[in-house]
Design a protein around this motif. Structure first.
Motif, PDB file in Angstrom:
ATOM      1  N   LYS A  33      16.273  55.603 -28.982  1.00  0.00           N
ATOM      2  CA  LYS A  33      16.011  54.182 -29.251  1.00  0.00           C
ATOM      3  C   LYS A  33      15.421  53.509 -28.009  1.00  0.00           C
ATOM      4  N   ASN A  34      14.196  52.989 -28.174  1.00  0.00           N
ATOM      5  CA  ASN A  34      13.528  52.234 -27.107  1.00  0.00           C
ATOM      6  C   ASN A  34      13.483  53.000 -25.785  1.00  0.00           C
ATOM      7  N   GLN A  35      13.329  54.294 -25.863  1.00  0.00           N
ATOM      8  CA  GLN A  35      13.243  55.140 -24.669  1.00  0.00           C
ATOM      9  C   GLN A  35      14.439  54.948 -23.732  1.00  0.00           C
ATOM     10  N   VAL A  36      15.606  54.679 -24.322  1.00  0.00           N
ATOM     11  CA  VAL A  36      16.831  54.534 -23.544  1.00  0.00           C
ATOM     12  C   VAL A  36      17.626  55.813 -23.687  1.00  0.00           C
ATOM     13  N   ASP A  37      18.074  56.336 -22.585  1.00  0.00           N
ATOM     14  CA  ASP A  37      18.876  57.548 -22.573  1.00  0.00           C
ATOM     15  C   ASP A  37      20.265  57.174 -22.065  1.00  0.00           C
ATOM     16  N   ILE A  38      21.264  57.226 -22.932  1.00  0.00           N
ATOM     17  CA  ILE A  38      22.630  56.867 -22.559  1.00  0.00           C
ATOM     18  C   ILE A  38      23.355  58.111 -22.099  1.00  0.00           C
ATOM     19  N   LEU A  39      23.861  58.098 -20.884  1.00  0.00           N
ATOM     20  CA  LEU A  39      24.655  59.205 -20.343  1.00  0.00           C
ATOM     21  C   LEU A  39      26.054  58.679 -20.066  1.00  0.00           C
ATOM     22  N   ILE A  40      27.032  59.216 -20.782  1.00  0.00           N
ATOM     23  CA  ILE A  40      28.409  58.749 -20.642  1.00  0.00           C
ATOM     24  C   ILE A  40      29.203  59.747 -19.824  1.00  0.00           C
ATOM     25  N   TYR A  41      29.725  59.283 -18.706  1.00  0.00           N
ATOM     26  CA  TYR A  41      30.593  60.099 -17.868  1.00  0.00           C
ATOM     27  C   TYR A  41      31.966  60.159 -18.547  1.00  0.00           C
ATOM     28  N   HIS A  42      32.418  61.362 -18.848  1.00  0.00           N
ATOM     29  CA  HIS A  42      33.652  61.528 -19.611  1.00  0.00           C
ATOM     30  C   HIS A  42      34.858  61.897 -18.747  1.00  0.00           C
ATOM     31  N   GLY A  43      34.840  61.551 -17.467  1.00  0.00           N
ATOM     32  CA  GLY A  43      36.003  61.818 -16.617  1.00  0.00           C
ATOM     33  C   GLY A  43      37.214  61.057 -17.135  1.00  0.00           C
ATOM     34  N   GLN A  44      38.360  61.695 -17.125  1.00  0.00           N
ATOM     35  CA  GLN A  44      39.583  61.075 -17.630  1.00  0.00           C
ATOM     36  C   GLN A  44      40.535  60.754 -16.481  1.00  0.00           C
ATOM     37  N   TYR A  46      42.317  59.592 -13.319  1.00  0.00           N
ATOM     38  CA  TYR A  46      41.849  59.197 -11.995  1.00  0.00           C
ATOM     39  C   TYR A  46      40.449  59.706 -11.654  1.00  0.00           C
ATOM     40  N   LEU A  47      39.909  60.603 -12.457  1.00  0.00           N
ATOM     41  CA  LEU A  47      38.528  61.050 -12.219  1.00  0.00           C
ATOM     42  C   LEU A  47      37.522  59.935 -12.451  1.00  0.00           C
ATOM     43  N   THR A  48      37.932  58.878 -13.171  1.00  0.00           N
ATOM     44  CA  THR A  48      37.034  57.728 -13.345  1.00  0.00           C
ATOM     45  C   THR A  48      36.754  57.038 -12.023  1.00  0.00           C
ATOM     46  N   LEU A  49      37.649  57.226 -11.054  1.00  0.00           N
ATOM     47  CA  LEU A  49      37.509  56.602  -9.737  1.00  0.00           C
ATOM     48  C   LEU A  49      36.656  57.431  -8.778  1.00  0.00           C
ATOM     49  N   SER A  50      36.310  58.640  -9.174  1.00  0.00           N
ATOM     50  CA  SER A  50      35.726  59.612  -8.252  1.00  0.00           C
ATOM     51  C   SER A  50      34.201  59.524  -8.181  1.00  0.00           C
ATOM     52  N   THR A  51      33.723  59.009  -7.079  1.00  0.00           N
ATOM     53  CA  THR A  51      32.283  58.991  -6.816  1.00  0.00           C
ATOM     54  C   THR A  51      31.723  60.405  -6.846  1.00  0.00           C
ATOM     55  N   PHE A  52      32.444  61.332  -6.244  1.00  0.00           N
ATOM     56  CA  PHE A  52      32.001  62.728  -6.180  1.00  0.00           C
ATOM     57  C   PHE A  52      31.768  63.300  -7.581  1.00  0.00           C
ATOM     58  N   HIS A  53      32.718  63.097  -8.478  1.00  0.00           N
ATOM     59  CA  HIS A  53      32.597  63.650  -9.824  1.00  0.00           C
ATOM     60  C   HIS A  53      31.481  62.975 -10.619  1.00  0.00           C
ATOM     61  N   ILE A  54      31.289  61.685 -10.425  1.00  0.00           N
ATOM     62  CA  ILE A  54      30.192  60.997 -11.114  1.00  0.00           C
ATOM     63  C   ILE A  54      28.846  61.500 -10.591  1.00  0.00           C
ATOM     64  N   LEU A  55      28.725  61.699  -9.287  1.00  0.00           N
ATOM     65  CA  LEU A  55      27.488  62.249  -8.722  1.00  0.00           C
ATOM     66  C   LEU A  55      27.225  63.666  -9.231  1.00  0.00           C
ATOM     67  N   HIS A  56      28.280  64.468  -9.336  1.00  0.00           N
ATOM     68  CA  HIS A  56      28.138  65.820  -9.872  1.00  0.00           C
ATOM     69  C   HIS A  56      27.611  65.754 -11.314  1.00  0.00           C
ATOM     70  N   PHE A  57      28.167  64.834 -12.104  1.00  0.00           N
ATOM     71  CA  PHE A  57      27.714  64.611 -13.478  1.00  0.00           C
ATOM     72  C   PHE A  57      26.230  64.225 -13.496  1.00  0.00           C
ATOM     73  N   LEU A  58      25.817  63.303 -12.623  1.00  0.00           N
ATOM     74  CA  LEU A  58      24.418  62.868 -12.579  1.00  0.00           C
ATOM     75  C   LEU A  58      23.493  64.014 -12.194  1.00  0.00           C
ATOM     76  N   CYS A  59      23.873  64.769 -11.183  1.00  0.00           N
ATOM     77  CA  CYS A  59      23.042  65.904 -10.752  1.00  0.00           C
ATOM     78  C   CYS A  59      22.936  66.946 -11.861  1.00  0.00           C
ATOM     79  N   ASP A  60      24.033  67.157 -12.600  1.00  0.00           N
ATOM     80  CA  ASP A  60      24.025  68.108 -13.711  1.00  0.00           C
ATOM     81  C   ASP A  60      23.078  67.648 -14.814  1.00  0.00           C
ATOM     82  N   ARG A  61      23.054  66.364 -15.108  1.00  0.00           N
ATOM     83  CA  ARG A  61      22.228  65.833 -16.199  1.00  0.00           C
ATOM     84  C   ARG A  61      20.791  65.524 -15.773  1.00  0.00           C
TER      85      ARG A  61
END
Length: 197
Positions: A33-44, A46-61
């Motif tokens: 839709k409208n060239q929007v790509d939604i990427l949802i980080y699914h950390g549960q 305390y992983l929601t607080l983790s910059t490291f894990h979010i960056l790992h998710f971004l690099c993976d995607r």
């Protein structure tokens, strides 16, 4: 334009409700839709607080920001974070930009008590007037939103389309720019603005 969603510590169904109700998308159809790509980080938890894990998710995607041949890196990112996800999200957005990626905007929904700063536009949405103005001292951008009347914290995430409130811009004064639009309308105005850039 990729939108990175960093939820808080809550049931995953609330994030599905947010995506469907606010962005009018389902997780399966997000990329069309409208060239929007939604990427949802699914950390549960305390992983929601983790910059490291979010960056790992971004690099993976999306690949590493230093990979200049990767077309996904040429597209600016929008971070849309809620509650505890604001903590990990702001760190990831800052690191992503320091690594050479481009952050179009950072949108914090009820990130009370989280200092926000960066070399990119920042917006806050808050569940009440008190949270909005006490967060202002910790950094906010030009366009922000607070619920009026106040709602509970989780309502900002699971049903922003039913939250009424005020759009304010501190750079032009403390009076609201527009009264009584929904949280969803405000978010979609921001996303439309950045999708045009």
């Amino acid at each position: 334009m990729p939108i990175i969603i960093c939820p808080g510590i809550h049931e995953p169904d609330l994030t599905k409700s947010f995506v469907q109700g606010c962005l009018n998308l389902t997780e399966d159809s997000c990329s069309n839709k409208n060239q929007v790509d939604i990427l949802i980080y699914h950390g549960q938890g305390y992983l929601t607080l983790s910059t490291f894990h979010i960056l790992h998710f971004l690099c993976d995607r999306l690949g590493a920001p230093s990979d200049r041949l990767n077309n996904k890196l040429k597209s600016p990112l929008i971070f849309l974070c809620f509650s505890a996800g604001v903590i990990g999200g702001i760190g990831a957005a800052t690191a992503w930009q320091l690594w050479g990626g481009h952050v179009q905007a950072f949108i914090a929904i009820d990130g009370w008590g989280v200092p926000l700063g960066g070399n990119f536009p920042i917006h806050r949405l808050s569940h009440d007037h008190y949270t909005h103005w006490t967060s202002a001292y910790l950094g906010m951008g030009e366009d922000n939103f607070y619920a009026d009347p106040a709602v509970d914290h989780l309502s900002m995430w699971h049903s922003p389309q039913s939250v009424r409130g005020k759009w304010v811009n501190p750079s032009v004064g403390f009076s609201p720019i527009k009264n009584y639009l929904s949280g969803s309308e405000f978010l979609n105005l921001l996303l439309e603005r950045y999708n045009k850039k």
